[in-house]
Design an enzyme around this catalytic site. Structure first.
Site, short mmCIF file in Angstrom:
data_model
loop_
_atom_site.label_atom_id
_atom_site.label_comp_id
_atom_site.label_asym_id
_atom_site.label_seq_id
_atom_site.Cartn_x
_atom_site.Cartn_y
_atom_site.Cartn_z
CD GLU A 297 31.31 -4.86 54.41
OE1 GLU A 297 31.10 -3.95 53.58
OE2 GLU A 297 31.83 -5.96 54.10
CG ASP B 5 24.55 -1.62 54.01
OD1 ASP B 5 23.96 -0.77 53.32
OD2 ASP B 5 25.59 -2.19 53.62
NE ARG C 12 32.90 1.88 45.37
CZ ARG C 12 33.07 0.61 45.04
NH1 ARG C 12 34.22 0.22 44.53
NH2 ARG C 12 32.10 -0.29 45.20
CB THR D 101 29.71 3.72 54.32
OG1 THR D 101 29.33 2.36 54.50
CG2 THR D 101 29.53 4.14 52.86
CD GLU E 199 28.97 1.74 45.15
OE1 GLU E 199 30.06 2.03 45.69
OE2 GLU E 199 28.30 0.74 45.48
#
Length: 671
Positions: A571, A435, A306, A660, A302
């Site tokens: 998404e 994913d 981010r 992502t 994360e």
């Protein structure tokens, strides 16, 4: 060399001079004066015949005209030719059986200079033509922000009709211990290395692109996105400034890492939306208050997607070296995660102490976590010249490439940091925990200039595995969806997270992969839209189950009570953006517009901000959760703005690849 003595002539005692009568008298003849030379030339000119003089004059006039024409027509081509580097003329190696439609185009960055230029102005755009034929447009014109811009008072946001959001009681503390991109989950029992050191950071060359086009004007739907962003930002600024996440109902905040996640996640969104004042306010906070020397555990994945991704992206868009320096700081502090017996990184890092560890209940990391940090660390190595970042993540990629336990390219969800082996074998999903592994296979290949064939091979094999094992069609509308496989048993369960896949497939097809990928993308994006359309609020739940057999009175989509929450996820909007950018079909814009209106209707909080909700099936009381995830500003609204834009140069997908978390990073070309 000859000496002076050797070069001097023999001395003579007399000089003989012969003069003509005119010269002796001092009349006429050559006297070396300018007047005499002019008379001599004029005499010779007059001696020429009229035809000879006409021919000479014609030749002089013709040469003069040709010179003027050549100077004006050949100046620019000559300039561009002299400026071309030899590297830009190299051809890329072909992959057998693969035709590359769009080669890598972004030159290697130059050294940074963050003090020049100003904010980009969002000037009127021409109406788009988004043909189905692909082309390579010029870069978005981006300039670094002025350092001396003085903050002005915030201008009032335009008022729109506020849909009341019914506040619920304070959300009860959940007993879960894992967070997957905002979802609460119960625990379940190469390119060539960068050059050596460089003295200064490189500057993104996209800032210096020549031949820029006029940007396309902002339209009404984009203005609605800007208004939504400002409304969300108002809540964050008023009640959660400098903290991780806004709690809009209780007008407070929550902390995850204590590093201003929402603010950092939203930096490049503000830049792309042209929000100058908001960006400058946030930049001042980053400069003065963002400190990573804290005794705090952060999640490697994360924090990378981010914080590191957000800082790198903002550096590339703005050219401001402040963001690169912060990116280097957090990048170095995350490196202890890779100090494991297998080189598979731990999930958690204490960025103040320089220590790392797995979760308390297991020594496993999720596969998506350890394989979805590569874009960011590779780019950090490219910018700094320090190989360690790319080397660490490339070792992970190569290791996973060789592992057994895959099923036709599909990977299990967990990997052990001690042994380096997959665990919980036999369970395959494109949802949580796996994913972005598939997403980053393709995007690393694109980022590196389409040279790392192992990445492409793994991606292509995985898509074939999806087709073979995970694809089914629902009833009654025969929607194509991606389910899950557990020890040979198929489950018709599909996470909203899986809706990244249509966009990824479309991106691959755009970059020369099989046309079948685009057909599958079109089928899957229809399914993702139906996950919104068939729900009472028009907002998708976190997870759906599809009906495989027709039943009277039943829709394709069934929702279990535990799965009916909506976290403001990006998404589906992300894939709508890719589909519209590559096809020009305006239905994708219309679908995105419906989703934005439903966000405004059911999740907007009048005092500022948006909230995730617990029940997408109850329009009268969606049960707000009192939390605005950072990715709502970092991803959802950014993709909305790009989806509604008719400017294909606004973050050109032949020059940038999104991580992502929707942070655009440049595509490399040989240095």
């Amino acid at each position: 060399m000859y000496s002076a003595a050797a070069a001097s002539p023999p001395r003579r005692d007399f000089i003989s001079v012969t003069l003509s009568p005119e010269e002796a008298a001092g009349v006429g003849g050559y006297n070396n004066s300018k007047a005499w030379r002019r008379r001599s030339c004029w005499r010779k000119w007059k001696q020429l015949s009229r035809l000879q003089r006409s021919i000479i004059l014609f030749l002089f006039a013709f040469l003069a005209v040709c010179g003027v024409i050549s100077f004006t027509s050949m100046g620019e081509p000559w300039k561009s030719l002299t400026n071309k580097s030899l590297d830009e003329q190299r051809t890329e190696p072909e992959i057998p059986g693969l035709k590359l439609v769009n080669p890598a185009v972004l030159p290697a960055p130059q050294k940074a200079d963050a003090n020049a230029g100003d904010y980009p102005e969002r000037s009127p755009q021409k109406q788009p033509k988004l043909p189905h034929v692909r082309r390579n447009p010029s870069n978005l014109q981006i300039k670094p922000p002025r350092r001396d811009v003085r903050l002005k008072t915030r201008h009032a946001t335009s008022k729109i009709v506020e849909e009341p959001v019914q506040a619920d009681k304070e959300e009860k503390t959940e007993k879960s211990v894992i967070s997957w991109r905002g979802a609460v989950i119960e625990p379940d029992q190469s390119t060539e290395p960068p050059s050596s050191k460089i003295k200064e950071p490189e500057k993104p060359s996209s800032l210096e692109a020549e031949g820029q086009k006029e940007p396309v004007p902002i339209n009404e739907r984009q203005m609605a996105v800007i208004e939504a962003f400002r409304h969300a930002w108002k809540g964050y600024k008023d009640f959660a400034w400098g903290h991780d996440e806004l709690k809009p109902l209780s007008k407070s905040y929550s902390e995850w890492f204590g590093l201003g996640l929402t603010l950092i996640d939203a930096l490049d969104t503000m830049w792309i939306l042209g929000l100058k004042e908001e960006f400058e306010e946030a930049r001042i906070w980053v400069a003065n208050d963002l400190v990573f020397d804290k005794n705090v555990d952060v999640n490697l994945f994360e924090s990378t997607i981010r914080i590191l991704g957000g800082l790198l992206s903002t550096y590339h868009l703005s050219g401001d070296s402040l963001f690169l320096e912060k990116a280097k700081d957090i990048g170095n502090r995350l490196m202890p995660a890779f100090k494991t017996p297998s080189k598979i990184p731990y999930s958690d890092v204490n960025i103040g102490r320089g220590t790392a560890h797995p979760p308390r209940w297991t020594s496993d990391s999720t596969v998506a976590e350890v394989t979805s940090i590569q874009l960011e660390f590779r780019e950090l190595s490219r910018l700094t010249g320090d190989e360690k970042f790319q080397k660490a993540v490339d070792e992970v990629t190569k290791h996973v490439h060789t592992l057994s336990g895959k099923s036709d390219g599909l990977v299990p969800m967990f990997i052990n940091t001690n042994s380096g082996q997959f665990t919980h074998l036999g369970v395959y999903t494109l949802g949580a925990r796996a994913d972005s592994y598939y997403e980053y296979l393709l995007k690393q290949w694109i980022q590196g200039g389409k040279k790392e064939n192992e990445l492409l091979e793994d991606y292509m094999r995985a898509i074939e595995g999806v087709k073979k094992h995970l694809l089914q069609r629902s009833q009654p509308k025969k929607l194509t969806f991606v389910g899950e496989l557990a020890h040979g048993h198929f489950s018709a369960k599909m996470d909203h997270l899986v809706c990244f896949l249509p966009g990824t497939l479309a991106l691959g097809a755009h970059n020369g992969l099989s046309a079948d990928h685009m057909k599958l993308a079109e089928a899957l994006i229809e399914t993702c839209y139906q996950m919104y359309e068939q729900v009472e609020t028009g907002l998708s739940p976190e997870i759906v189950h599809f009906n495989l057999h027709a039943q009277k009175g039943h829709k394709d989509v069934e929702i279990k009570p535990a799965d009916r929450h909506n976290l403001l996820r990006p998404e589906t909007v992300e894939s709508l953006f890719y589909m519209y950018r590559f096809t020009g079909d305006k239905k994708y814009q219309d679908w995105g517009w419906e989703i934005l209106q439903n966000f405004n209707k059911y999740t907007r909080v009048p005092t500022g901000g948006y909230t995730s909700i617990n029940n997408v099936q109850n329009p009268s009381n969606p049960e707000p959760r009192d939390k605005m995830e950072s990715f709502f500003l970092g991803e959802t609204l950014k993709y909305m703005f790009l989806l509604f834009s008719d400017d294909i140069d606004l973050i050109n997908l032949d020059k940038f690849v999104f991580n992502t978390e929707a942070h655009p990073l440049p595509i490399w070309v040989p240095a």
